[in-house]
Design a protein around this motif. Structure first.
Motif: not given
Lengths: 264, 313
Positions: B42-52, B89-96
């Motif tokens: 999950d590459l969201t973390v690069d963004g969510s870390f700064a969001t935090g 899940i709902f838009m069928g986009i690969p997790a990465i």
């Protein structure tokens, strides 16, 4: 108990790979029926089972389990009514989880997963007793990871999981095909024992004609997405492998030559 | 530079390196949950870390209670995780790809939250949970102590949660999705839930780091996923054979993170150009990720040789 009404399924419609997998299938299982399903490759056996399990949606028709229309129900919701064992021993169990954890997951099939504890000490003791019945020594390895078990042990465990919570219908998709003959026999023996004990309504696909004849009270043969032969009770008991082959030749005509069914 | 001098500097920098390791260790636990439990990178973390970090700092500047600010950071991270889950899940986009999209979108969101590229909180005129200025003080507010307490509490909570029916369902979803569906587990919901918990922890960690270093920056999460993976992999390499229990596995991730920062501190003290640090991290993680693959290749070729087959097929 299980009713399949006019179910059809076409894969890849409108392309060169279009395949009519199921062609207006009708089947009704009475409570306690143990039906064996035979047929060549591509006959539609697995597709039929997957339709019942909800792996893919039907194109047309209806599927009822115990009177409930499940045609539009998602696979995980339908699981409430179904016990399933797959051909690949790896599919039915979670390799990185313990034996007791796998059983605990199965014990909660069809229930909401809450914040209650995932597995209690009392449950564990019960699982130990159940595993003893398999006679595979698994009762001593309750906390072993399932990935350490052999294919036969995993299939036996999957069977136990599929029936831990009494299913309305037990679906067995060639569950002994990937095992060596001795292990396959053992797993089939366990299957018969569990089905008899719980009086389960069962649908079992097999490539082994001798098994299909010996086990269960009813036999259906499929070809080209249709059920071409359906026999039960005394009539089934009198059936021989030669009869089945003859039947198959008549219904299927020339297609037989290259079939894996002849080899088994 | 003479050796003694290096050691002297290193000893002085040690508490700071360990503190950083502990704070990033919480982020690494989040990465562990997706990468190892859910089997999603999950590459969201690069963004969510700064969001935090951004949410935490803005709440603190607004005069919020510190723990309420931390909670808000956690919730913001969970929302980010939920977005990735929904894309997947709902838009069928690969997790990465779903993670990359969230990460990109979060960059703008983080700028909007802070109003500019960075916001500072000064420990002299604002009350903070922790600060790098206290790192050598012998007191409870020393980051080493407070972060350790937070980590113990978090690991205890995660240990409890992943032992519940719901937690077991999430573990099963990652372990074998077909089996999970056959056992009536809502695998879609579980993936989203897992991503939410993971990114909640990552954002929480970001809010701690922002206070520790005295500012939140829109780029503070760049490469976080690599640091997280490094911590997971180092932890497994060092303690994987000994730490079997789930709580211990989570601790080994934190220990992996501490080791990572100790190594980083050492190479910097020895005179490595700090600009090369990310390249070094990427290289180290690439090699560690390749090890299992190389091992299996080696085993296969040994097998061929022992059977007398061609090795150069």
């Amino acid at each position: 108990m299980l009713e399949i009404r006019n179910v059809s399924k076409v894969f890849n419609p409108g392309t060169v790979n279009e395949k009519k997998a199921l062609n207006d299938i009708n089947l009704k299982l009475n409570p306690g029926d143990f039906v064996t399903v035979i047929g060549g490759n591509g006959a539609g056996k697995s597709t039929m089972l997957n339709m019942v399990a909800g792996v893919y949606p039907v194109d047309s028709g209806q599927i009822l389990i115990d009177g409930v229309d499940v045609t539009r129900l998602h696979e995980y919701k339908r699981a409430k009514y179904l016990g399933r064992v797959f051909q690949d021993p790896m599919t039915g169990t979670a390799a990185t989880m313990q034996i007791d954890e796998n059983l605990a997951l199965a014990a909660r099939r069809g229930q909401a997963r809450t914040l209650r504890i995932g597995i209690s000490a009392k449950e564990r003791a019960g699982y130990k007793e159940l595993l003893k019945m398999l006679d595979l020594g698994l009762e001593e390895r309750l906390t072993s990871k399932v990935g350490l078990l052999s294919g036969g042990q995993r299939q036996a465990l999957t069977l136990l999981m599929a029936t831990l919570k009494q299913p309305k219908v037990l679906l067995l998709d060639e569950h002994t095909a990937a095992l060596d003959p001795k292990t396959a026999k053992k797993v089939l023996d366990i299957t018969e024992e569990i089905v008899a004990k719980n009086q389960l309504t069962t649908l079992m696909i097999t490539h082994n004609m001798a098994d299909a004849l010996r086990v269960g009270n009813r036999l259906i043969m499929m070809n080209g997405g249709r059920i071409i032969f359906d026999v039960a009770g005394e009539e089934k008991k009198k059936l021989t492998t030669a009869d089945l082959l003859e039947k198959f030749k008549i219904s299927a005509g020339e297609e037989l030559n290259n079939d894996r069914m002849l080899l088994s | 530079m003479n050796i003694l001098e290096v050691f002297g500097q290193l000893a002085g920098a040690l508490p700071g390196a360990v503190s950083q390791g502990l704070i990033w260790g919480i982020m690494a636990i989040g990465v562990y949950l997706t990468y190892r439990i859910l089997d999603i990178a999950d590459l969201t973390v690069d963004g969510s870390f700064a969001t935090g970090g951004a949410v935490g700092v803005m709440c603190i500047l607004d005069g919020w209670n510190l723990w309420a600010a931390m909670l808000m950071a956690l919730v913001a991270g969970m929302i980010a995780g939920a977005v990735t889950g929904i894309l997947h899940i709902f838009m069928g986009i690969p997790a990465i790809l779903a993670g990359i999209l969230s990460q990109l979108g979060l960059y703008s969101i983080n700028l909007k939250i802070m109003g500019k590229a960075n916001q500072s909180v000064n420990v002299n005129n604002t009350k903070l949970l922790l600060s790098l200025r206290w790192v050598k003080e012998f007191a409870v507010h020393n980051p080493l102590i407070i972060v350790t307490i937070i980590i113990v509490a978090l690991i205890a909570a995660l240990y409890w949660f992943f032992g519940t029916e719901m937690g077991c369902g999430i573990r099963a979803t990652g372990a074998n999705i077909n089996m999970s569906r056959a056992q009536g587990i809502n695998t879609s919901l579980n993936k989203i839930l897992g991503l939410m918990i993971s990114n909640g922890l990552v954002a929480f960690s970001g809010a701690l780091l922002a206070q520790y270093q005295g500012f939140a920056d829109v780029n503070m999460g760049r490469g976080a996923i690599v640091i997280g993976l490094a911590a997971v992999i180092i932890g497994e390499a060092v303690l994987g054979k000994v730490f079997i229990n789930f709580a211990l596995k989570l601790s080994s991730v934190v220990i992996g993170s501490i080791i990572y920062y100790l190594v980083v501190q050492t190479v910097i003290t020895m005179g490595l150009d700090a600009n090369l640090l990310k390249l070094l991290s990427a290289g180290v993680v690439a090699i560690f990720l390749a090890l299992p693959f190389w091992k299996s290749q080696l085993r296969a070729s040994m097998h061929m040789r022992s059977k007398g087959g061609k090795t150069n097929a």
